[in-house]
Write an enzyme that holds these catalytic residues in place. Sequence first.
Site, PDB file in Angstrom:
ATOM      1  N   SER A  15      31.691  33.259  42.402  1.00  0.00           N
ATOM      2  CA  SER A  15      30.422  32.707  43.829  1.00  0.00           C
ATOM      3  C   SER A  15      31.198  31.382  43.364  1.00  0.00           C
ATOM      4  CB  SER A  15      29.927  33.756  43.581  1.00  0.00           C
ATOM      5  OG  SER A  15      29.052  34.088  42.531  1.00  0.00           O
ATOM      6  N   ILE A  19      36.326  32.618  48.228  1.00  0.00           N
ATOM      7  CA  ILE A  19      36.225  33.065  49.006  1.00  0.00           C
ATOM      8  C   ILE A  19      34.423  34.093  48.672  1.00  0.00           C
ATOM      9  CG2 ILE A  19      36.638  35.841  49.519  1.00  0.00           C
ATOM     10  CD1 ILE A  19      39.795  34.627  49.558  1.00  0.00           C
ATOM     11  N   SER A 141      44.216  42.030  47.109  1.00  0.00           N
ATOM     12  CA  SER A 141      44.553  41.019  48.032  1.00  0.00           C
ATOM     13  C   SER A 141      45.928  41.490  49.403  1.00  0.00           C
ATOM     14  CB  SER A 141      45.539  40.029  47.457  1.00  0.00           C
ATOM     15  OG  SER A 141      46.458  39.209  47.937  1.00  0.00           O
ATOM     16  N   TYR A 154      49.995  38.422  39.653  1.00  0.00           N
ATOM     17  CA  TYR A 154      48.924  38.380  39.718  1.00  0.00           C
ATOM     18  C   TYR A 154      49.205  40.225  41.429  1.00  0.00           C
ATOM     19  CZ  TYR A 154      46.327  37.036  44.795  1.00  0.00           C
ATOM     20  OH  TYR A 154      45.609  37.150  44.973  1.00  0.00           O
TER      21      TYR A 154
END
Length: 265
Positions: A15, A19, A141, A154
């Site tokens: 964090s 995002i 995603s 990924y």
Amino acid sequence: MKIDLTGKLAIVSGSTAGIGLGISKALAECGATVVVIGRDSAKVEQALASIRDSVPGAQLRGLTADLGTAEGAEQLFAAEPRADILVNNLGIFDDVDFFDAPDSEWTRFYEVNVISGVRLSRHYTPEMVKNGWGRVIFLSSESGVAIPADMINYGVTKSANLAVSHGLAKRLAGTGVTVNAILPGPTFTDGLEQMLKDATAESGRSAREEADVFVRKARPSSIIQRVADVEEVANLVAYIASPLSSATTGAALRVDGGVVDSMAI
């Protein structure tokens, strides 16, 4: 509609930038106490200062730990034994060709992008169940649905995020704890800006303009035809983290600008 997270403790992994930082700001704006976590103590302090600048009076705590490891997770558990909201945002990405990615790279991506969220969810959800309320959110995603040819490892980890979140939602059925996955598309983060640095220098366009061009070229199916802003992703997370979303669980929620065909999820 007012999203009020006063009295809720939110843990957001990864964090200190991008995002994750945007989500932390959004949750703080809604009144949650937010735990900001990163591997670099200086970046943790910078993130805390950034949130305080945007959200005067924000209730924040910071922790330096590598949540991609079991040792880092234990550091977090010792410092923050409980949570009401868990956002599994930690993730890494790179455009490494399938034939150039050794076993060790696959293992690294899986440990950071998948196992980190598994560890944190396994620790924090039992107490949520006892309290009859909790929110677990995985940042997946659009690449988890439409696997990109240049980032297969990924994409596979982001597919795994979808599987874990959906299965855990079923495991926690009827407990008052919801589990959902958020699927961002191309988003204007420091990471994307860095990835496009050379193209930006060559074109003479601004970083944002170059990012929008990238979307139109690399994700031509995008309906909005631009990158999303971090805040657009964070706003969806804030809603899903709130009591207002109590009937939404086991879902894969898109904030991808329409990149993925709606029939694919």
